[in-house]
Write an enzyme that holds these catalytic residues in place. Structure first.
Site, short mmCIF file in Angstrom:
data_model
loop_
_atom_site.label_atom_id
_atom_site.label_comp_id
_atom_site.label_asym_id
_atom_site.label_seq_id
_atom_site.Cartn_x
_atom_site.Cartn_y
_atom_site.Cartn_z
N ASP A 35 0.84 -1.26 -0.01
CA ASP A 35 0.06 0.08 -0.08
C ASP A 35 0.92 0.92 0.03
O ASP A 35 2.02 1.16 -0.53
CB ASP A 35 -0.93 -0.02 1.22
CG ASP A 35 -2.29 0.55 0.90
OD1 ASP A 35 -2.27 1.91 1.01
OD2 ASP A 35 -3.18 -0.06 0.86
N HIS A 37 -3.10 6.12 4.11
CA HIS A 37 -4.15 5.01 3.50
C HIS A 37 -3.70 3.41 4.17
O HIS A 37 -4.52 2.83 4.65
CB HIS A 37 -3.95 5.14 2.05
CG HIS A 37 -4.64 4.21 1.35
ND1 HIS A 37 -4.82 3.03 0.89
CD2 HIS A 37 -6.10 4.39 0.96
CE1 HIS A 37 -5.53 2.28 0.30
NE2 HIS A 37 -6.67 3.09 0.18
N SER A 74 -11.24 -0.35 -0.86
CA SER A 74 -9.84 -0.28 -0.28
C SER A 74 -9.94 -0.84 1.37
O SER A 74 -9.26 -1.52 1.84
CB SER A 74 -9.14 0.92 -0.34
OG SER A 74 -8.41 1.16 -1.58
#
Length: 483
Positions: free
Chosen positions: A118, A149, A357
């Site tokens: 990621d 994130h 996600s």
């Protein structure tokens, strides 16, 4: 020098995550991709993707040297996640719907290593078992998350409990392996020209080739589960440029590693703008990679807390299961952060964190729970167990949510055949049979699950007006992370 600029609109990271490729990658990827079909003209029909075994060598070469393929630099400021209100005293909605307390009676994920490929994972006191795997964006060891994130994804998978709030990861005893593979805050210093195939957005750095290398690296570092909350979209019939990525996920599958991938988010424009609103491969308008490489990948769609498929979730015949991807709470990704976040600060105020996600790590966490409880199961058997115990409100699977909402307790307790559903690994739906017989009726649990969803549906009143999680782009806004 980085600078902050106003945001004009919101976009989704999961649908725009695999970014700028260098000139050598252009040579690897080949000719520019085919253009989308003119209005009124059908796109070419596509079939399940094949695997180019020869492309694995490129991924293996990259797996041994996690570093940018060209000089990069940070172009925008880092994300500013926030907690909108006080820390939750009750479990967030996804935890309640999944009834994780019941699942933890059978497994907490001990002994499992989940790779988070990621934007990096910042160190956090509630992720004590964090292993570094390297950085394909800059020069860190993988524990820098400028985009805010990867840390959220890791928290959903394996955050330890805290007496200060009710949030906890799905598999709190699991270990996280962080590999930084993309960042929307970085760009190549020599960026130029139109993006080549395999590129989704030219506002950041990372592509399907470095993702392939990261997958092989995670396998070689001993991961038992890999979470990929990134998607590269391409028009049906165009050059997806993902041969190495397909070879890499099969490499993982054949070495008994479960790869979980986000289905992708529908954008207002760009490569992920065309929803696959039909059924089956003949209706595909947008290809999502690596999600379409099933059964080597378990692709995850998003549902709302009400149980309805999320409008933001990209459909496809490759969808395996679904999890909640809205009203997300997770760990603070700021350096030195110790608390939680549920929103990101933008020029227009706070925006909710949402997207496929964040649905995917709920499934990756469940895969860790299943692997810990049934260590003899193969990767295919783990996928099979998760899929066959999911809850579909309709008849059979569909292209919106696959087999339906995951059920951790059922996945850990139902009696299922130990053999894979099909030895034909090339069939993208080989692992989606009719529901198997169970030692007891599954309906009490299913009624409870959907009853909970009905009760929680009030939580989403007015939520449709909320904008996706985003970042402002260079010269326009910070580049967006997943929504």
């Amino acid at each position: 020098m980085t600078r902050r600029v106003p945001a004009r609109r919101m976009r989704m990271l999961c649908a725009a995550a695999l970014l700028v490729a260098s000139t050598p990658i252009v040579a690897q990827f080949g000719e520019p991709s085919a253009a989308a079909a003119p209005p009124g003209q059908l796109l070419p029909a596509i079939a399940p993707p094949g695997i180019d075994h020869a492309a694995l060598g490129v991924a293996q070469d990259l797996s041994g040297r996690p570093a940018p393929l060209e000089p990069t630099e940070q172009r925008t400021v880092c994300a500013q996640p926030r907690l909108n209100g006080a820390p939750p005293k009750e479990a967030p909605v996804a935890q309640r719907v999944l009834d994780l307390e019941s699942a933890w009676q059978f497994s907490r994920g001990a002994g499992q290593k989940v790779a988070v490929i990621d934007t990096g994972v910042n160190r956090h006191p509630r992720l004590p078992a964090l292993q570094t795997g390297g950085d394909y964006v800059a020069d860190s060891d993988g524990t820098v998350d400028c985009d805010g994130h990867g840390t959220l994804v890791a928290g959903i998978i394996a955050a330890r409990p805290s007496p200060d709030d009710a949030f906890v990861g799905v598999a709190p005893d699991a270990e996280i392996l962080t590999i930084r593979q993309l960042s929307l805050a970085y760009q190549a210093k020599n960026k130029r020209g139109d993006p080549p195939p395999g590129t989704i957005d030219d506002s950041g750095y990372g592509n399907v080739l470095t993702l392939a290398g990261a997958v092989v690296r995670a396998v070689d570092f001993g991961a038992t589960v890999i979470n990929i909350s990134e998607v590269a979209c391409a028009a049906a019939g165009s050059d997806t440029a993902d041969g190495a990525l397909g070879a890499a996920v099969r490499y993982a599958y054949e070495r008994n590693v479960v790869v979980v991938a986000a289905a992708g988010n529908v954008q207002s424009d760009g490569a992920c703008s065309a929803q696959n609103d039909g059924t089956g491969w003949g209706s595909v308008k947008t290809v999502a990679s690596p999600a379409w490489f099933s059964p080597y990948v378990l692709a995850v769609a998003s549902v709302d807390p009400s149980g309805a498929p999320s409008e933001l979730s990209l459909n496809g015949p490759w969808i395996g299961v679904a999890a909640i991807g809205r009203q997300i709470v997770s760990l603070d990704s700021k350096p030195g952060g110790t608390g939680l976040v549920d929103a990101v600060e933008t020029s227009e105020g706070l925006s909710a964190i949402e997207g496929t996600s964040f649905a995917a790590p709920y499934v990756a966490g469940l895969a860790a729970l299943v692997r810990a409880r049934f260590p003899h199961l193969t990767a295919q058997q783990v996928i099979d167990r998760i899929v066959r115990t999911a809850h579909q409100p309709g008849a059979g699977r569909d292209d919106k949510i696959g087999a339906g909402l995951i059920d951790p307790t059922a996945a850990l307790t139902d009696q299922l055949p130990e053999q894979p559903i099909s030895a034909n690994a090339q069939s993208p739906q080989a692992y989606v049979p009719a529901p198997p017989p169970a030692p007891e009726s599954p309906w009490p649990r299913r009624i409870a699950v959907f009853g909970s969803l009905a009760c929680l549906s009030a939580l989403v009143i007015g939520y449709a007006a909320a904008a996706p999680y985003r970042r402002r782009q260079t010269n326009e806004q910070l580049p967006e992370l997943d929504s």
